[in-house]
Design a protein around this motif. Structure first.
Motif, mmCIF file in Angstrom:
data_model
loop_
_atom_site.group_PDB
_atom_site.id
_atom_site.type_symbol
_atom_site.label_atom_id
_atom_site.label_comp_id
_atom_site.label_asym_id
_atom_site.label_seq_id
_atom_site.Cartn_x
_atom_site.Cartn_y
_atom_site.Cartn_z
ATOM 1 N N GLY A 118 -5.814 16.058 0.376
ATOM 2 C CA GLY A 118 -6.649 14.894 0.085
ATOM 3 C C GLY A 118 -7.249 14.864 -1.302
ATOM 4 O O GLY A 118 -7.928 13.895 -1.671
ATOM 5 N N ASN A 126 -3.378 8.902 0.891
ATOM 6 C CA ASN A 126 -4.322 9.172 1.985
ATOM 7 C C ASN A 126 -3.663 9.629 3.284
ATOM 8 O O ASN A 126 -4.322 9.791 4.300
ATOM 9 C CB ASN A 126 -5.203 7.936 2.247
ATOM 10 C CG ASN A 126 -4.381 6.703 2.614
ATOM 11 O OD1 ASN A 126 -3.309 6.799 3.204
ATOM 12 N ND2 ASN A 126 -4.893 5.523 2.238
ATOM 13 N N GLY A 127 -2.337 9.823 3.247
ATOM 14 C CA GLY A 127 -1.633 10.364 4.406
ATOM 15 C C GLY A 127 -1.429 9.385 5.543
ATOM 16 O O GLY A 127 -1.155 9.795 6.670
ATOM 17 N N SER A 128 -1.514 8.077 5.255
ATOM 18 C CA SER A 128 -1.339 7.077 6.314
ATOM 19 C C SER A 128 0.012 6.372 6.229
ATOM 20 O O SER A 128 0.191 5.317 6.830
ATOM 21 C CB SER A 128 -2.460 6.030 6.222
ATOM 22 O OG SER A 128 -2.404 5.327 4.979
ATOM 23 N N PHE A 129 0.951 6.954 5.484
ATOM 24 C CA PHE A 129 2.265 6.317 5.285
ATOM 25 C C PHE A 129 3.003 6.127 6.608
ATOM 26 O O PHE A 129 3.075 7.036 7.430
ATOM 27 C CB PHE A 129 3.109 7.177 4.343
ATOM 28 C CG PHE A 129 4.517 6.668 4.157
ATOM 29 C CD1 PHE A 129 4.781 5.571 3.369
ATOM 30 C CD2 PHE A 129 5.576 7.292 4.807
ATOM 31 C CE1 PHE A 129 6.062 5.105 3.209
ATOM 32 C CE2 PHE A 129 6.861 6.831 4.651
ATOM 33 C CZ PHE A 129 7.103 5.740 3.841
ATOM 34 N N LYS A 130 3.529 4.913 6.822
ATOM 35 C CA LYS A 130 4.241 4.599 8.068
ATOM 36 C C LYS A 130 5.729 4.323 7.857
ATOM 37 O O LYS A 130 6.514 4.444 8.785
ATOM 38 C CB LYS A 130 3.589 3.396 8.744
ATOM 39 C CG LYS A 130 2.181 3.673 9.225
ATOM 40 C CD LYS A 130 1.595 2.459 9.935
ATOM 41 C CE LYS A 130 0.188 2.750 10.439
ATOM 42 N NZ LYS A 130 -0.417 1.572 11.112
ATOM 43 N N GLN A 176 -0.792 4.104 -2.138
ATOM 44 C CA GLN A 176 -2.071 4.488 -1.552
ATOM 45 C C GLN A 176 -1.881 5.191 -0.211
ATOM 46 O O GLN A 176 -2.606 6.142 0.113
ATOM 47 C CB GLN A 176 -2.948 3.238 -1.367
ATOM 48 C CG GLN A 176 -4.373 3.535 -0.923
ATOM 49 C CD GLN A 176 -5.115 4.422 -1.905
ATOM 50 O OE1 GLN A 176 -4.961 4.285 -3.121
ATOM 51 N NE2 GLN A 176 -5.900 5.363 -1.382
ATOM 52 N N SER A 177 -0.886 4.739 0.584
ATOM 53 C CA SER A 177 -0.663 5.356 1.898
ATOM 54 C C SER A 177 -0.142 6.784 1.764
ATOM 55 O O SER A 177 -0.396 7.627 2.631
ATOM 56 C CB SER A 177 0.320 4.509 2.716
ATOM 57 O OG SER A 177 1.614 4.515 2.132
ATOM 58 N N ASP A 215 0.812 -1.220 0.000
ATOM 59 C CA ASP A 215 0.000 0.000 0.000
ATOM 60 C C ASP A 215 0.844 1.268 0.000
ATOM 61 O O ASP A 215 0.378 2.324 0.440
ATOM 62 C CB ASP A 215 -0.933 0.001 1.210
ATOM 63 C CG ASP A 215 -0.165 0.008 2.533
ATOM 64 O OD1 ASP A 215 1.055 -0.294 2.514
ATOM 65 O OD2 ASP A 215 -0.771 0.333 3.575
ATOM 66 N N LEU A 231 5.147 13.509 0.860
ATOM 67 C CA LEU A 231 4.236 13.825 1.962
ATOM 68 C C LEU A 231 3.895 15.313 1.985
ATOM 69 O O LEU A 231 2.762 15.693 2.332
ATOM 70 C CB LEU A 231 4.858 13.400 3.293
ATOM 71 C CG LEU A 231 5.070 11.888 3.478
ATOM 72 C CD1 LEU A 231 5.794 11.603 4.789
ATOM 73 C CD2 LEU A 231 3.736 11.150 3.442
ATOM 74 N N ASN A 241 1.294 15.823 -0.559
ATOM 75 C CA ASN A 241 0.009 15.334 -0.053
ATOM 76 C C ASN A 241 -0.650 16.375 0.858
ATOM 77 O O ASN A 241 -1.858 16.608 0.788
ATOM 78 C CB ASN A 241 0.218 14.030 0.709
ATOM 79 C CG ASN A 241 -1.050 13.530 1.376
ATOM 80 O OD1 ASN A 241 -2.001 13.136 0.719
ATOM 81 N ND2 ASN A 241 -1.070 13.556 2.697
ATOM 82 N N LYS A 242 0.164 17.015 1.712
ATOM 83 C CA LYS A 242 -0.382 18.051 2.595
ATOM 84 C C LYS A 242 -0.918 19.220 1.784
ATOM 85 O O LYS A 242 -1.970 19.783 2.094
ATOM 86 C CB LYS A 242 0.702 18.533 3.562
ATOM 87 C CG LYS A 242 1.061 17.527 4.639
ATOM 88 C CD LYS A 242 2.141 18.097 5.558
ATOM 89 C CE LYS A 242 2.539 17.081 6.628
ATOM 90 N NZ LYS A 242 3.620 17.627 7.508
#
Length: 383
Positions: free
Chosen positions: A151, A111-115, A107-108, A104, A143, A146-147
């Motif tokens: 979204g 949607n800002g869920s990158f870890k 996709q991460s 992912d 990132l 993305n900010k």
């Protein structure tokens, strides 16, 4: 307190009564540390090309573009690696590290869920520091885009297209490659920790000598309990550890001019915190030993495996997950990890828990050794 100080002075005198102990406790660790630093430094400087394995489970636009970006830096050489071959190619040394993109990844980012992405290496910071520098730079840009897009995927794609096409300019500057010195320091500290454990064990075994000669029991016949006696030995041991650590850090940073990328005061404090835990281990081994030979054997059996488990000789990430969890129960892991975090840009406040855990190890081990010695009053079988 006066009795503890008297015992401290007596133990220090006993240590330095033999001139050979100066070599064992000070010169040998220093020489070994410097040799280790030089050997690793030479190996690293001879191996300029960094080979990276790529395992891309995402196979989408952002992960592919990131691989192309890393290739464009001309700093690395790449090969494709399958899931089943990751640990094999790393262990054999076919690659310096393997980068694994999760399924992912793209996709991460959207949607800002990158870890994060996973990296596997047996060479530690010597292999991964430079890769992380370029990878983190690229991911940070994604990132930030993305900010800015908030979204909105279409807006993200427009900004990203401008970024790729060069509308968003990147100023490239020559920067110092810190991976070499960081890797050298990481390896050198691992071996230093091992020598510190052997040295603290040797000082703790002074108690065994006094138990064998019945000096311990004559001392305890006076108004001196086991807490006071152990306190005197611990204080002498810690005094020697302080001299070791300060001498080596000053020699490495001021005389040899090797950059550790950790402030000297913070590095000294971490090593002293570990030294307290190492003293505790030595005291417990001494308290549970029935003979000098048994104490010496136990010291070796405990020191080498725990140093391996704690990551003194290689990066913990190459070991199985259950082994990595076991490493939480040895103090070496917390000292090594604290130094690694500071080298990676963390603040000293970020490693407070590591320091607390090291001192918790020390306090627990001291209490165990005091309790064991307080109930031990037979010497018939001690040799």
């Amino acid at each position: 307190m006066r009795n503890i100080f008297i015992l401290f002075i007596n133990n220090v005198k006993m240590v330095f009564r033999k001139k050979s102990n100066i070599i064992v406790y000070f010169l040998l660790p220093i020489i070994s540390f410097v040799i280790t630093m030089n050997v690793y430094s030479n190996k690293a400087s001879q191996n300029k090309a960094i080979f990276i394995g790529i395992n891309n489970k995402d196979e989408k636009i952002l992960s592919k573009d990131m691989v192309h970006y890393l290739i464009s830096t001309k700093k690395f050489k790449f090969i494709q690696v399958k899931d089943k071959d990751i640990k094999d190619v790393v262990a054999k040394g076919d690659v310096d590290c393997v980068i694994v993109f999760p399924k992912d990844f793209t996709q991460s980012i959207y949607n800002g869920s990158f870890k994060g992405i996973d990296m596997f290496s047996i060479k530690g910071e010597a292999a991964t520091a430079l890769v992380k520098k370029y990878s983190n730079y690229y991911i940070k840009n994604l990132l930030d885009i993305n900010k800015a897009s908030k979204g909105d995927l279409n807006k993200f794609n427009r900004i990203y297209k401008g970024y790729k096409d060069g509308e968003i300019k990147i100023i490239e500057r020559k920067m110092e490659d810190t991976a070499l010195n960081k890797g050298v320091t990481y390896s050198g500290v691992g071996f230093l920790i091992m020598f510190m454990m052997f040295a603290t064990g040797n000082v703790s075994r002074l108690i065994i000598k006094e138990r064998r000669n019945r000096t311990y029991y004559r001392i305890c016949a006076a108004p001196v309990n086991s807490k006071t006696y152990v306190g005197g030995n611990v204080l002498a041991n810690f005094f020697i550890v302080c001299i070791q650590v300060i001498t080596i850090v000053v020699l490495v940073t001021k005389v040899l001019g090797i950059a550790t990328y950790v402030p000297s005061i913070q590095l000294i404090f971490i090593l002293l915190s570990f030294g307290a835990a190492a003293i505790g281990i030595g005291m417990v081994i001494m308290a549970f030993s029935n003979s000098s030979n048994q104490a010496s054997s136990l010291s070796t059996v405990v020191t080498i495996p725990t140093c391996m488990l704690g990551g003194c000789f290689w990066d913990l990430s190459i070991m199985p997950n259950h082994i990595q969890k076991m490493s939480n129960f040895v103090p070496q892991k917390w000292a090594i990890e604290a130094i690694y975090k500071l080298q990676s840009g963390a603040q000293f406040s970020d490693i407070k828990m590591h320091i607390i855990i090291l001192w918790a190890f020390a306090a627990t081990l001291f209490l165990v050794s005091i309790y064991k010695m307080s109930i031990r009053d037979k010497v018939q079988n001690f040799v």
